[in-house]
Design a protein around this motif. Sequence first.
Motif, PDB file in Angstrom:
ATOM      1  N   UNK A 261       0.843  -1.203   0.000  1.00 26.08           N
ATOM      2  CA  UNK A 261       0.000   0.000   0.000  1.00 26.08           C
ATOM      3  C   UNK A 261       0.877   1.253   0.000  1.00 26.08           C
ATOM      4  N   UNK A 262       0.407   2.328  -0.650  1.00 29.16           N
ATOM      5  CA  UNK A 262       1.269   3.492  -0.920  1.00 29.16           C
ATOM      6  C   UNK A 262       1.426   4.461   0.247  1.00 29.16           C
ATOM      7  N   UNK A 263       1.957   3.990   1.376  1.00 32.90           N
ATOM      8  CA  UNK A 263       2.151   4.868   2.535  1.00 32.90           C
ATOM      9  C   UNK A 263       3.349   5.790   2.340  1.00 32.90           C
ATOM     10  N   UNK A 264       3.237   6.972   2.914  1.00 35.62           N
ATOM     11  CA  UNK A 264       4.358   7.903   2.948  1.00 35.62           C
ATOM     12  C   UNK A 264       4.381   8.561   4.319  1.00 35.62           C
ATOM     13  N   UNK A 265       5.362   9.427   4.570  1.00 36.06           N
ATOM     14  CA  UNK A 265       5.499   9.995   5.908  1.00 36.06           C
ATOM     15  C   UNK A 265       6.184  11.355   5.840  1.00 36.06           C
TER      16      UNK A 265
END
Length: 720
Positions: A261-265
């Motif tokens: 899944x395309x998580x970022x931070x």
Amino acid sequence: MSEDENAGESRAGRYADPAENPYVVDPPTDFEPVEDLSEAEAETQAKHLREAIREHDYWYYVEADPIVSDATYDALFDRLVELEETFDIQTPESPTQRVGGEPIEELETVEHAAAMLSIDQTTDAEDVREFDERVHRELETAGFDPNTIGYVCEPKFDGLSIEVVYEDGEYVRAATRGNGASGDDVTEQVRTIRAVPQRLRGDRDRVPSFLSVRGEVYIPREAFNEYNRERQERGEEPFANPRNAAAGTLRQLDPSVVADRPLNVFFFDVLAWEADGEEPERPETRWEDLSAIAEFGLRKNDRDELVDDIEEAIAYRDRLQEERDELDYEIDGTVIKVNDLEACELLGATSRSYRWAFAYKFPPRTETTTVEDIVVQVGRTGRLTPVALLDPVDIGGVTVSRATLHNPAEIETLNVNVGDVVRVYRAGDVIPYIPAVVETRTEGAYEFPDTCPVCDSPVEYEGPNAYCTGGLGCPAQLERAVEHWARREALDIEGVGPETVAQLREAGLVESLPDLYRLDREALVDLEGWGETSAENLLAELEASKEPSLPEFLAALGIPEVGATTARNLAEHFETLDALLEASESELQAVDDVGETVASEIREFLDSERNRETIATLRDLGVGPEPYGTDEAREGTELEGLTFVFTGTLSVPRSEAETLIERHGGNVTGSVSGNTDYLVVGEDPGTSKRRDAAAHDVETIDGTEFEALLADHGIDWPPA
């Protein structure tokens, strides 16, 4: 020196020095066979590759300014995988370990290095000014000159707050905020996020021995929309909004699911900083903290600003509100923090919130209103979706009168019923939904119907969802089934949109899918707004759709869990419709992308008497697919023997690219295997297919390289 070399030198790789590491600038990708390497040579090459890949990850995921092409990066990554597997030299912090570890049984609880407190907030500028006055008053009382403090202004992200801990520069732990003192251990889940470095940038004597930072995990808007499209294609329920999707993803017990899944931070705060020996001491201001965060390779937001006074902070918030919808991430306001850390120490905190920070929020995108009714809609696959009809309410300048309740399980969780006062949330293009009941005015939750509200067929439950068992005999499913049959990704019948289908249904001309092919010119001409030309055009379109390819026919039927890719895989495996109709569940599971659940869904659909009847009647009317792979379906054999897999977004719909491949003799599958020749990587790709490509030594190409490959075979791109 080339332009690339200049770029590499100016970047002065902290993970990998271009002067010492050959895989940073213009890296070679024609590696010698691994069997020709000694163990020492393999160790050295793997070490260089790990360092170089960390450097490339930094410039790609943190700075959005990559040094090398995707194809070159993939070649370096694949080589590292090959070395680690051949010589058994994996390391815990290796970039290859980001794909996710083994599933866990539950999330453990861990204590934070420092309290993760809340921030007082308001939507009123006067409250912000009162915060400023209190800060000045308390600092003056403490003998500190308040005119020297300044404020750091940051976007207030609408994601999931986390703590990430580094010891001696190495990633060791991550946890959700939880109750502020402790949270869920999500170390392995966060490890899969590419923007979270496994090792801080800089030599060991340039980073603190212990560093705890606070960040916000989120899903970018574009990536969220693309991921939802993929879920819907698979017949799955779309996520309601990016924040819920990010929060739910991070709490997955299987890290490999998180990796897909395309998580970022974004990182925005130092919670704890301990230096031991020659390491740098913590800076004296928050602005310098942010600079240090960036120097350590942690991704910070580029819209942070340092201002002199509270009026500039208020102006910053107003500017950001105007630009809010242009951002690729959700924010709901700004955070204003005292810059001077000594002043922050003097101001301290209450039991729940910091006294040196204040959130100036945007006007709410939530409002309260009354549920006037709850209706149940029937989708194309028979899924029943409850929708709350609301007393219309203005949210952010948009009048909202409907909100999704998702499924029966959501109704039970909310304990919502007609007449209750509820909170409604709306953001951007996200479907309005109800996060909570504010005032209960009824007894118990809304009672979900036992039968379909349209055809009165029994309702069956599968997990949290409810389904009508009427199949294509259900008028509601029929209307959507006809629309689905005619859509571009299926039979592409121009002129058969929602308004036309509704008109044909109301006129009694289409009571089943086969009725489309019983239409005649006279009946159509009699419809309001129709003429001879429009009637003849529709009939011509219908006639042209009678001999679809097998993948188009299967995608058009609307079988649950069968989108364009799975339809193509089924066609490739069984070749004829009759073979598929008689396939057992175990035979279905032998198809790429078809597991136990999908095989069961397909078999249930094909076993339905109504669905069988529909397919048989269509065939009696001359509507039937050609066997898969017949010469008539192909324009050439230029790509014969080549198998492609796609991931990410291309410049055209993926279905068009897949059709082009097949028309020129190639094959397209939904998953990477040892038989795959090329993985084509578009924008915002997932990680699982790239991981599988590395494991199976499959060549990975980007959109530009795909276009060049087609050109080499005499095929024009994009498709006409």
